[in-house]
Design a protein around this motif. Structure first.
Motif: not given
Length: 190
Positions: A149-150, A159-168, A170-178
């Motif tokens: 976990a980063i 968080t790699a939104v949707g698990g990855g595979g995106r160009v828009t 793409t990343i969130h930084s609000d997760a408090t759990q892994v």
């Protein structure tokens, strides 16, 4: 001289037993409790850890668009092959934290920034920092088997939104759990 050689031999044995190989590092931080110890040793011996890639939970690589230097359209998560834009260098921040903090440096030498230190779903990551300051510090929290976990400086997870595979979006930084989307397979030496 004898104590230096003995110390080096002990260090090499310890690294081998810990699963860390100097030529191809697959576990830059072994565990939360050992990450400072392992990271400090690696930094002291090898300096920066180059050629690190981050594979999302659905099998895509994180890409620093344009190899860094951006504040918009910064990160994609749709790469299926490793090129220079998918490679990052881990730079030990040297801040003495018990949980080692790394700067994630892009191919062109810029650092990734968790805007606001994390906790965001828009304007999340920049890649234009030229110095390693607080918002550029990340922890790699081992989940075992090369998966991490980063964590941002303020305790949120990328968080790699949707698990990855995106160009828009793409990343969130609000997760408090892994959970699944916060897990990245990290390998270095590419």
């Amino acid at each position: 001289m004898r104590s230096v050689i003995l110390g080096a031999a002990v260090l090499i044995v310890w690294l081998c037993l810990d699963g860390v190989a100097a030529a191809s590092i697959t576990h830059p931080a072994a565990t939360r409790t050992m990450s400072h110890r392992a990271g400090s040793v690696l930094s002291a011996i090898n300096g920066p850890i180059a050629g690190c890639v981050f594979l999302t939970s659905n099998g895509h690589y994180l890409t620093a668009v344009g190899a860094g230097g951006r504040t918009t359209d910064v990160i994609h998560s749709d790469a299926t092959r490793i090129g220079s834009w998918e490679k990052f260098t881990l730079i030990d921040s040297g801040d003495g934290s018990p949980n080692i903090h790394y700067g994630l440096q892009t191919f062109h030498g810029f650092y990734l920034t968790a805007v606001g230190g994390g906790g965001r779903i828009t304007d999340v990551i920049h890649s234009d920092a030229t110095q390693l300051r607080a918002w550029e510090k990340f922890s790699l929290d081992s989940l075992g088997n090369g998966v991490y976990a980063i964590e941002t400086i303020n305790g949120h997870f990328l968080t790699a939104v949707g698990g990855g595979g995106r160009v828009t979006d793409t990343i969130h930084s609000d997760a408090t759990q892994v959970r699944a989307w916060e897990k990245f397979r990290v390998t270095c030496g590419h």
